[in-house]
Design a protein around this motif. Sequence first.
Motif, PDB file in Angstrom:
ATOM      1  N   VAL A  50     112.986  13.002  41.946  1.00  0.00           N
ATOM      2  CA  VAL A  50     112.419  11.783  41.381  1.00  0.00           C
ATOM      3  C   VAL A  50     113.447  11.196  40.427  1.00  0.00           C
ATOM      4  CG1 VAL A  50     110.576  10.787  39.985  1.00  0.00           C
ATOM      5  CG2 VAL A  50     110.066  12.667  41.542  1.00  0.00           C
ATOM      6  N   ASP A  51     113.775   9.921  40.613  1.00  0.00           N
ATOM      7  CA  ASP A  51     114.710   9.200  39.740  1.00  0.00           C
ATOM      8  C   ASP A  51     113.986   8.049  39.077  1.00  0.00           C
ATOM      9  OD1 ASP A  51     117.169  10.529  40.029  1.00  0.00           O
ATOM     10  OD2 ASP A  51     117.590   9.479  41.904  1.00  0.00           O
ATOM     11  N   ILE A  52     114.374   7.764  37.838  1.00  0.00           N
ATOM     12  CA  ILE A  52     113.854   6.601  37.118  1.00  0.00           C
ATOM     13  C   ILE A  52     115.039   5.750  36.701  1.00  0.00           C
ATOM     14  CG2 ILE A  52     112.567   5.781  35.122  1.00  0.00           C
ATOM     15  CD1 ILE A  52     111.087   8.455  35.137  1.00  0.00           C
ATOM     16  N   HIS A  53     115.010   4.483  37.104  1.00  0.00           N
ATOM     17  CA  HIS A  53     116.076   3.546  36.744  1.00  0.00           C
ATOM     18  C   HIS A  53     115.459   2.460  35.867  1.00  0.00           C
ATOM     19  CE1 HIS A  53     118.804   5.349  39.678  1.00  0.00           C
ATOM     20  NE2 HIS A  53     117.752   5.405  40.480  1.00  0.00           N
ATOM     21  N   GLU A  54     116.110   2.180  34.762  1.00  0.00           N
ATOM     22  CA  GLU A  54     115.572   1.234  33.784  1.00  0.00           C
ATOM     23  C   GLU A  54     116.577   0.107  33.549  1.00  0.00           C
ATOM     24  OE1 GLU A  54     113.904   1.498  29.200  1.00  0.00           O
ATOM     25  OE2 GLU A  54     114.846   3.231  30.124  1.00  0.00           O
ATOM     26  N   THR A  55     116.072  -1.135  33.599  1.00  0.00           N
ATOM     27  CA  THR A  55     116.883  -2.290  33.236  1.00  0.00           C
ATOM     28  C   THR A  55     116.155  -3.027  32.120  1.00  0.00           C
ATOM     29  OG1 THR A  55     115.844  -3.833  34.794  1.00  0.00           O
ATOM     30  CG2 THR A  55     117.688  -2.507  35.632  1.00  0.00           C
ATOM     31  N   ASP A  56     116.705  -4.170  31.718  1.00  0.00           N
ATOM     32  CA  ASP A  56     116.062  -4.967  30.674  1.00  0.00           C
ATOM     33  C   ASP A  56     114.757  -5.612  31.142  1.00  0.00           C
ATOM     34  OD1 ASP A  56     118.080  -4.359  28.924  1.00  0.00           O
ATOM     35  OD2 ASP A  56     119.215  -6.198  29.320  1.00  0.00           O
ATOM     36  N   GLU A  57     114.579  -5.771  32.462  1.00  0.00           N
ATOM     37  CA  GLU A  57     113.393  -6.434  32.989  1.00  0.00           C
ATOM     38  C   GLU A  57     112.405  -5.517  33.701  1.00  0.00           C
ATOM     39  OE1 GLU A  57     116.475  -7.919  34.419  1.00  0.00           O
ATOM     40  OE2 GLU A  57     116.693  -9.097  32.603  1.00  0.00           O
ATOM     41  N   GLU A  58     112.871  -4.362  34.213  1.00  0.00           N
ATOM     42  CA  GLU A  58     111.992  -3.550  35.040  1.00  0.00           C
ATOM     43  C   GLU A  58     112.308  -2.064  34.945  1.00  0.00           C
ATOM     44  OE1 GLU A  58     112.739  -5.132  38.956  1.00  0.00           O
ATOM     45  OE2 GLU A  58     114.396  -3.739  39.291  1.00  0.00           O
ATOM     46  N   ARG A 102     106.665   1.286  28.106  1.00  0.00           N
ATOM     47  CA  ARG A 102     105.372   0.822  28.613  1.00  0.00           C
ATOM     48  C   ARG A 102     105.624  -0.265  29.657  1.00  0.00           C
ATOM     49  NH1 ARG A 102     100.557   1.901  27.788  1.00  0.00           N
ATOM     50  NH2 ARG A 102      98.800   0.490  27.863  1.00  0.00           N
ATOM     51  N   VAL A 103     104.863  -0.203  30.769  1.00  0.00           N
ATOM     52  CA  VAL A 103     105.021  -1.177  31.845  1.00  0.00           C
ATOM     53  C   VAL A 103     103.715  -1.923  32.061  1.00  0.00           C
ATOM     54  CG1 VAL A 103     106.783   0.187  33.036  1.00  0.00           C
ATOM     55  CG2 VAL A 103     104.374   0.488  33.650  1.00  0.00           C
ATOM     56  N   ASN A 104     103.821  -3.048  32.729  1.00  0.00           N
ATOM     57  CA  ASN A 104     102.643  -3.796  33.149  1.00  0.00           C
ATOM     58  C   ASN A 104     102.262  -3.272  34.531  1.00  0.00           C
ATOM     59  OD1 ASN A 104     100.718  -5.590  34.006  1.00  0.00           O
ATOM     60  ND2 ASN A 104     101.841  -7.409  33.375  1.00  0.00           N
ATOM     61  N   GLU A 105     101.286  -2.372  34.565  1.00  0.00           N
ATOM     62  CA  GLU A 105     100.924  -1.728  35.829  1.00  0.00           C
ATOM     63  C   GLU A 105     100.365  -2.704  36.853  1.00  0.00           C
ATOM     64  OE1 GLU A 105      97.456  -0.927  32.974  1.00  0.00           O
ATOM     65  OE2 GLU A 105      99.615  -1.074  32.841  1.00  0.00           O
ATOM     66  N   HIS A 106      99.920  -3.884  36.415  1.00  0.00           N
ATOM     67  CA  HIS A 106      99.359  -4.882  37.328  1.00  0.00           C
ATOM     68  C   HIS A 106     100.437  -5.609  38.121  1.00  0.00           C
ATOM     69  CE1 HIS A 106      95.539  -4.037  35.494  1.00  0.00           C
ATOM     70  NE2 HIS A 106      96.066  -4.283  34.305  1.00  0.00           N
ATOM     71  N   THR A 107     101.690  -5.472  37.731  1.00  0.00           N
ATOM     72  CA  THR A 107     102.785  -6.124  38.447  1.00  0.00           C
ATOM     73  C   THR A 107     103.511  -5.158  39.382  1.00  0.00           C
ATOM     74  OG1 THR A 107     104.435  -5.624  36.753  1.00  0.00           O
ATOM     75  CG2 THR A 107     103.186  -7.684  36.504  1.00  0.00           C
ATOM     76  N   ALA A 108     103.003  -3.956  39.542  1.00  0.00           N
ATOM     77  CA  ALA A 108     103.688  -2.936  40.335  1.00  0.00           C
ATOM     78  C   ALA A 108     103.817  -3.356  41.795  1.00  0.00           C
ATOM     79  CB  ALA A 108     102.949  -1.610  40.248  1.00  0.00           C
ATOM     80  N   LEU A 123     108.372  -4.653  32.778  1.00  0.00           N
ATOM     81  CA  LEU A 123     108.104  -4.106  31.450  1.00  0.00           C
ATOM     82  C   LEU A 123     106.931  -4.853  30.822  1.00  0.00           C
ATOM     83  CD1 LEU A 123     111.722  -3.674  30.049  1.00  0.00           C
ATOM     84  CD2 LEU A 123     110.244  -1.943  31.069  1.00  0.00           C
ATOM     85  N   ALA A 124     106.155  -4.144  30.023  1.00  0.00           N
ATOM     86  CA  ALA A 124     105.023  -4.765  29.327  1.00  0.00           C
ATOM     87  C   ALA A 124     105.557  -5.684  28.239  1.00  0.00           C
ATOM     88  CB  ALA A 124     104.122  -3.697  28.724  1.00  0.00           C
ATOM     89  N   GLU A 125     104.801  -6.717  27.975  1.00  0.00           N
ATOM     90  CA  GLU A 125     105.172  -7.630  26.890  1.00  0.00           C
ATOM     91  C   GLU A 125     105.173  -6.864  25.574  1.00  0.00           C
ATOM     92  OE1 GLU A 125     105.630 -11.106  27.032  1.00  0.00           O
ATOM     93  OE2 GLU A 125     105.549 -11.026  29.215  1.00  0.00           O
TER      94      GLU A 125
END
Length: 133
Positions: A50-58, A102-108, A123-125
């Motif tokens: 399992v990999d997790i990649h993080e950017t400024d937007e997602e 924290r992420v906006n799970e509704h945009t998944a 990403l969550a607001e």
Amino acid sequence: MRRDDRDEPFDDLFREIERMMNEMMSGADGNVDFHSSSDVDNGFGMDTHVDIHETDEEIRVIADLPGVEKDNIDLECDGKTLTISASSDHREYDERVSLPQRVNEHTAAATYNNGVLEVVFDLAEQSSGISLE
């Protein structure tokens, strides 16, 4: 002089390594059995990645689920943790992935192709400041 298989020079070493591994794993998962002859593995960790990649937007989570049919995958997210449940004829997967932000799970948005699951979250607001009047 005939050599007895019980007198292998490394037997004691291997037994001690196995004892330490069992002791170490008993805190994480008491159901681990290194002597099991079963062809069925349960859970992530054996050969799943399992990999997790993080950017400024997602945030993008990529998981290997070899041999799993798309219909046998269930995903849930509470904004902080992604839960991946899946099964095949030979394995069951149940993983909780802590997300770095924290992420906006509704945009998944999720895709599954050739045994690779990819889930992308916005990403969550960030909460805004509250002014006092």
